[in-house]
Enzyme design. Structure first.
Site, PDB file in Angstrom:
ATOM      1  N   CYS A 138       5.789   0.148   4.298  1.00  0.00           N
ATOM      2  CA  CYS A 138       5.945  -0.175   2.874  1.00  0.00           C
ATOM      3  C   CYS A 138       6.935   0.801   2.238  1.00  0.00           C
ATOM      4  O   CYS A 138       7.770   0.413   1.420  1.00  0.00           O
ATOM      5  CB  CYS A 138       4.603  -0.105   2.148  1.00  0.00           C
ATOM      6  SG  CYS A 138       3.402  -1.331   2.676  1.00  0.00           S
ATOM      7  N   CYS A 141       1.405   3.265   3.245  1.00  0.00           N
ATOM      8  CA  CYS A 141       1.883   2.560   4.436  1.00  0.00           C
ATOM      9  C   CYS A 141       3.334   2.948   4.723  1.00  0.00           C
ATOM     10  O   CYS A 141       4.197   2.816   3.861  1.00  0.00           O
ATOM     11  CB  CYS A 141       1.742   1.060   4.182  1.00  0.00           C
ATOM     12  SG  CYS A 141       2.875  -0.014   5.051  1.00  0.00           S
ATOM     13  N   ASP A 161       0.886  -1.162   0.000  1.00  0.00           N
ATOM     14  CA  ASP A 161       0.000   0.000   0.000  1.00  0.00           C
ATOM     15  C   ASP A 161       0.924   1.212   0.000  1.00  0.00           C
ATOM     16  O   ASP A 161       1.757   1.344   0.899  1.00  0.00           O
ATOM     17  CB  ASP A 161      -0.860  -0.048   1.267  1.00  0.00           C
ATOM     18  CG  ASP A 161      -1.776   1.144   1.450  1.00  0.00           C
ATOM     19  OD1 ASP A 161      -1.378   2.280   1.120  1.00  0.00           O
ATOM     20  OD2 ASP A 161      -2.881   0.952   1.967  1.00  0.00           O
ATOM     21  N   ARG A 190      -5.102  -1.035   2.005  1.00  0.00           N
ATOM     22  CA  ARG A 190      -5.542  -1.395   3.364  1.00  0.00           C
ATOM     23  C   ARG A 190      -6.945  -0.919   3.678  1.00  0.00           C
ATOM     24  O   ARG A 190      -7.651  -1.555   4.456  1.00  0.00           O
ATOM     25  CB  ARG A 190      -4.576  -0.844   4.410  1.00  0.00           C
ATOM     26  CG  ARG A 190      -3.210  -1.488   4.350  1.00  0.00           C
ATOM     27  CD  ARG A 190      -2.223  -0.796   5.265  1.00  0.00           C
ATOM     28  NE  ARG A 190      -2.081   0.599   4.831  1.00  0.00           N
ATOM     29  CZ  ARG A 190      -1.683   1.591   5.614  1.00  0.00           C
ATOM     30  NH1 ARG A 190      -1.389   1.378   6.863  1.00  0.00           N
ATOM     31  NH2 ARG A 190      -1.573   2.807   5.132  1.00  0.00           N
TER      32      ARG A 190
END
Length: 157
Positions: free
Chosen positions: A47, A44, A41, A71
């Site tokens: 991430c 994120c 994502d 998400r």
């Protein structure tokens, strides 16, 4: 035993995803020692942290194959960002830009993209957060891992 059985099922499901439906960052020199699938994502934080290590992962022989996992679900703004990434002419650049927080140019007409299918696959595989990293054998390696920890989990030297 059940974790091994689940890994076999996950490996089969991940192997069915066509390479052209992923955003792939190949290992340096085009010779992957290991391949990981990462449900991601762009909003994120972990991430983004993982993506910031992409060059080092690729240098260590790790090919990263991104799959979309908004998400907030398919009705979230992130699903739209991921669609823009998958519809971009240069998906790698679009993914990098999205993870840097850049606003992506919305495509005049979005392409057919696999975001919804990949989100559904992630749910089927038990993804509850991002990043969710899977080895090629289907074993879930966890969430964010530093490069050394990822290499160790993959048994790379």
């Amino acid at each position: 035993v059940s974790d091994q059985m689940m890994a076999i099922e996950r490996a089969a499901a991940l192997a069915e995803v066509k390479p052209e439906e992923m955003v792939i960052f190949p290992a340096a020199g085009g010779k992957a020692k290991k391949v990981v699938y990462v449900f991601t994502d762009p909003d994120c934080g972990y991430c983004r942290k993982l993506h910031a290590q992409m060059a080092e992962m690729n240098q260590r022989g790790i090919e990263v194959r991104y799959l979309a996992f908004p998400r907030g679900g398919m009705s979230s703004p992130v699903a739209g960002k991921l669609s823009s990434v998958w519809c971009a002419k240069d998906r790698q650049r679009a993914m990098t830009d999205a993870k840097r927080g850049a606003t992506l140019a919305a495509a005049a007409t979005l392409c057919q993209n696999p975001v919804a299918r990949q989100y559904s696959l992630g749910n089927e595989l038990g993804v509850r957060g991002t990043p969710a990293i899977f080895a090629q054998d289907g074993m879930q390696l966890g969430g964010y891992l530093a490069v050394d920890d990822l290499a160790k989990a993959l048994q790379l030297r």
